[in-house]
Scaffold this active site. Structure first.
Site, PDB file in Angstrom:
ATOM      1  N   HIS A   1      -4.208  20.472   1.667  1.00  0.00           N
ATOM      2  CA  HIS A   1      -5.358  20.414   0.763  1.00  0.00           C
ATOM      3  C   HIS A   1      -5.671  21.791   0.173  1.00  0.00           C
ATOM      4  O   HIS A   1      -6.036  21.903  -0.989  1.00  0.00           O
ATOM      5  CB  HIS A   1      -6.572  19.867   1.525  1.00  0.00           C
ATOM      6  CG  HIS A   1      -7.715  19.505   0.646  1.00  0.00           C
ATOM      7  ND1 HIS A   1      -7.699  18.406  -0.186  1.00  0.00           N
ATOM      8  CD2 HIS A   1      -8.927  20.092   0.464  1.00  0.00           C
ATOM      9  CE1 HIS A   1      -8.846  18.341  -0.836  1.00  0.00           C
ATOM     10  NE2 HIS A   1      -9.608  19.351  -0.460  1.00  0.00           N
TER      11      HIS A   1
ATOM     12  N   HIS B   1     -11.886  13.303  -4.171  1.00  0.00           N
ATOM     13  CA  HIS B   1     -12.660  13.214  -2.926  1.00  0.00           C
ATOM     14  C   HIS B   1     -12.359  11.853  -2.313  1.00  0.00           C
ATOM     15  O   HIS B   1     -13.258  11.071  -2.009  1.00  0.00           O
ATOM     16  CB  HIS B   1     -14.156  13.427  -3.188  1.00  0.00           C
ATOM     17  CG  HIS B   1     -14.748  14.489  -2.308  1.00  0.00           C
ATOM     18  ND1 HIS B   1     -15.947  14.366  -1.676  1.00  0.00           N
ATOM     19  CD2 HIS B   1     -14.269  15.708  -1.929  1.00  0.00           C
ATOM     20  CE1 HIS B   1     -16.195  15.451  -0.955  1.00  0.00           C
ATOM     21  NE2 HIS B   1     -15.187  16.280  -1.104  1.00  0.00           N
TER      22      HIS B   1
END
EC number: 6.3.5.3
Length: 739
Positions: free
Chosen positions: A54, A100
């Site tokens: 990430h 998200h």
């Protein structure tokens, strides 16, 4: 957890505690080598978040390097909070999209809301005022109660945050497919405006300068959120709710105003959002980008929970926080400025020359790590890649045209497919007029907002047909970029650049990595051809539930420049008597189409083909015709084919319909999803000038009969559809499924 309970360096190694944090054996050995010793618990935490996929893109960097990232208008490419593109008159547009997904699968309202909050901070940390939001959403089939819950809560979360903060949510897309059932995708995009001289960077320059923490206090929410986003979802993911942060849009609104005022001050050196990996990423990245180090005193971190450890403070992803570097001696000005907005601004460290990130707590040094090691030296993996097994099978299939008995009923049914149906239920919850700059509201090909003080506008859209990409990642990747550009052009804009959100399954599976490589190849080729460089974006991997990956979904967010607001064009018909034109050939291309999915319940075969030279030529012709004032309405032909596109242009108008004649096999001309096609209407007096400028075929005219009638080449009626009936079905489909 108190400090006493933290495992010591030897235990971390022997009990493989680092593995629970997401580091591999090889990575832990690298950390040991970099430090020349075993890391302590806090240091292990720093490496584990900064080296997660990430934050580090360690699995995707080799692929991302293929993207074109420069162009004559690009002022800032990938690497900062958001990309920046020049729009003339000393002004620039700043934009970025981020995912998200994992948080939204677990806690959909807060997951979506904090996704919006985070992307807004990325934009104003560059010095820009955020002026618009978009989102791209994917869910499973709406028949499932769990999917209904996720859909309703995600939309409510986006609305709740965006509406409270006062930034209009002007556009986006929502698609539904069974593969997203357990792993929805929530991609949020923010667009901002800035003057060239106000552009700021997230860099910690100047030894001795002061590091300050501004905004909300730190809690235990979101600890290891970046690591959570770098693993597959499973049944046990439900237990990870604490990893989902909670957003406060009113706090963020104050933070925007305070930061934009701060940016006007010459006291500011650098500014960065505390996003994924919180204080760790903001401090390490700001130091590393400037070739400097940072010392921080964690006792000074504003905390809303008692007894927080250095590990927890550094890894918390509490929202609405920024890290800033200011000139030494100017701290009180900053404190006073933030106090005016009711916000904390606290001195918590300083910039150093030795490139080290040093953390102190209770008079002890609790971590000492090279900033570059965290921010730049994550291992890069060239994952094995293998063509997906289904691909060769699909490529060899002889494609048959789906059997359709009743064309009108088929059109009616297609208009009620959730991916095609009206998204009014979604965007009616968004305030898309706040700030009164929105010229084209949600529901047309692209949204358009006014650039205040000028005659210019910005057109913006998000696009990705993941079914095409699943069938053929490379061709599908080209189509995603081309369709985004087509939508911008149909709105009167010149495509400028893209941001992307690459949503894929587990990159450690060779077939998934092949999808990533191929789709990026296709997107890169289209970006080069259409001259829309990639100025930033985000990678979201491990979008799987119980081992089943989502379709490869590299979402494209594109912004275009409307040189004069007179050029703004929308998709709905304008007046009876206007001539209807179709640009582009229709072939019997049904792979991945709405018709194929509706009739067979699945997708298979080859995706539609695309020729980028033809695409570019048509886009240039259409844009030139729009800029010359020759076009009344323009709509790109996408899901559902020509019949759906023509009907959508009628649905958007009041009391208008169309009579058209389409040559070719009926099912294909009505419902095939061939690329590079437009439906355009033109005033009768502009017929000659338009036909000289654009290669298009006149197929009929706009009528005031409130009916869409489509004939074949023998002049037999293929279908006659009452526009009110179609509108009612199209508008009612999603609310009906949610009952």
């Amino acid at each position: 957890m108190s400090l006493m309970l933290e495992p010591n360096p030897t235990q971390i190694k022997e009990e493989r505690i680092y593995a629970e944090m997401g580091l591999t054996d090889e990575e832990f050995a690298m950390v040991e080598k970099i430090l020349g010793r075993l890391p302590n618990y806090t240091e292990t935490g720093l490496f584990s978040v900064m080296w997660s996929e990430h934050c580090s893109y360690k699995n995707s960097k080799p692929v991302l390097r293929k993207f074109p990232t420069t162009g004559e208008r690009v002022l800032q490419g990938p690497g900062e909070g958001a990309g920046i593109v020049d729009i003339g008159d000393n002004q620039a547009v700043v934009f970025k999209m981020e995912s998200h997904n994992h948080p939204s699968a677990i806690e959909p309202y807060q997951g979506a809301a904090t996704g919006v909050g985070g992307i807004i901070r990325d934009v104003f940390s560059m010095g820009a005022r955020p002026v618009a939001l978009l989102n791209s959403l994917r869910f499973g089939e709406l028949q499932s109660p769990r999917v209904k819950y996720l859909f309703e809560e995600v939309v409510a979360g986006i609305a709740g945050y965006g509406n409270c903060i006062g930034i209009p949510t002007v556009g986006g897309e929502v698609q539904f497919d069974p593969c997203y059932e357990g792993n929805p995708l929530v991609n949020a995009m923010c667009v901002g405006l800035i003057n060239h001289e106000d552009i700021k960077k997230g860099q910690a320059h100047g030894a001795g300068n002061t590091v300050m923490y501004v905004g909300a206090s730190t809690g235990r929410d979101g600890i290891h959120g970046a690591t959570f986003a770098s693993e597959e979802l499973s049944e046990s993911s439900e237990a990870k709710r604490p990893a989902v942060q909670v957003g406060d849009p009113f706090m963020e609104k104050l933070l925007i105003e305070a930061c934009l005022e701060l940016i006007q001050s010459d006291a500011l050196v650098g500014i960065q959002d505390m996003g994924a990996a919180g204080l760790t990423s903001s401090s390490a990245e700001m130091a590393s980008k400037a070739g400097m180090g940072i010392e921080m005193y964690l006792d000074d971190v504003p905390q809303r929970e008692t007894g927080m450890t250095p590990y927890e403070m550094m890894l918390s992803e509490s929202q609405e926080r920024m890290l800033i570097v200011v000139k030494k001696g100017r701290e009180q000005e900053i404190v006073d400025l933030f106090e005016k907005y009711g916000l904390a601004a606290v001195t918590m460290g300083k910039v150093t020359e030795d490139k080290m990130l040093r953390l102190f707590h209770k008079d002890e040094m609790v971590a000492e790590v090279p900033a570059d090691a965290l921010a730049e030296e994550a291992p890069i993996y060239h994952k094995p890649s293998k063509e997906a097994a289904y691909f060769a099978e699909f490529q060899q299939m002889k494609m048959e045209t789906p059997k359709v008995e009743d064309y009108k009923e088929t059109l009616l049914a297609l208009l009620q497919q959730p991916t095609i149906a009206s998204k009014e239920w979604v965007y009616d919850q968004y305030d898309y007029q706040v700030r009164t700059s929105t010229i084209v509201t949600p529901g047309s090909d692209a949204a358009v907002i006014r650039v205040r003080g000028t005659e210019k506008g910005l057109a913006m859209t998000t696009d990705c047909n993941s079914r095409y990409i699943y069938l053929d990642p490379e061709v599908g990747g080209k189509i995603a970029v081309a369709e985004a550009a087509r939508n911008i052009v149909c709105s009167g804009g010149e495509p400028l650049a893209i941001t992307d959100c690459l949503n894929f399954g587990n990159p450690e599976k060779p077939e998934i990595f092949w999808q990533i490589e191929k789709s990026v190849d296709g997107m890169s080729e289209a970006c080069r051809k259409l001259q829309t460089p990639v100025i930033g974006g985000n990678v979201s991997m491990y979008n799987e539930r119980s081992g089943e990956a989502v379709y490869p979904t590299p979402t494209v967010g594109m912004v275009g420049l409307v040189h004069d607001l007179k050029h703004v064009t929308t998709q709905e018909f304008k007046q009876a008597g206007d001539l209807v034109y179709v640009i582009g050939e229709t072939k019997a291309e049904f792979g991945g189409s709405e018709l194929q999915k509706m009739i067979y319940g699945k997708i298979f075969g080859q995706s539609p083909s695309i020729d980028l030279d033809v695409e570019l030529k048509r886009q240039k012709q259409v844009l030139a015709a729009i800029q010359a004032g020759l076009v009344q309405s323009a709509h790109d032909v996408a899901e559902g084919g020509l019949a759906v596109a023509i009907t959508e242009s009628a649905i958007g108008a009041k009391g208008l319909g169309a009579t058209v004649k389409l040559d070719g096999e009926a099912t294909a001309v009505l419902f095939a999803e061939s690329q590079s096609r437009f439906v355009i209407t033109v005033k009768r007096e502009n017929k000659e000038a338009f036909e000289k400028a654009v290669e298009a075929i006149q197929v009929g005219e706009v009528t005031n009969t409130n009916e869409v009638t489509i004939h074949n080449e023998e002049n037999e009626v293929l279908l006659t559809a009452n526009v009110d009936e179609m509108r009612k079905a199209w508008k009612g489909a999603i609310p009906c499924l949610l009952k």
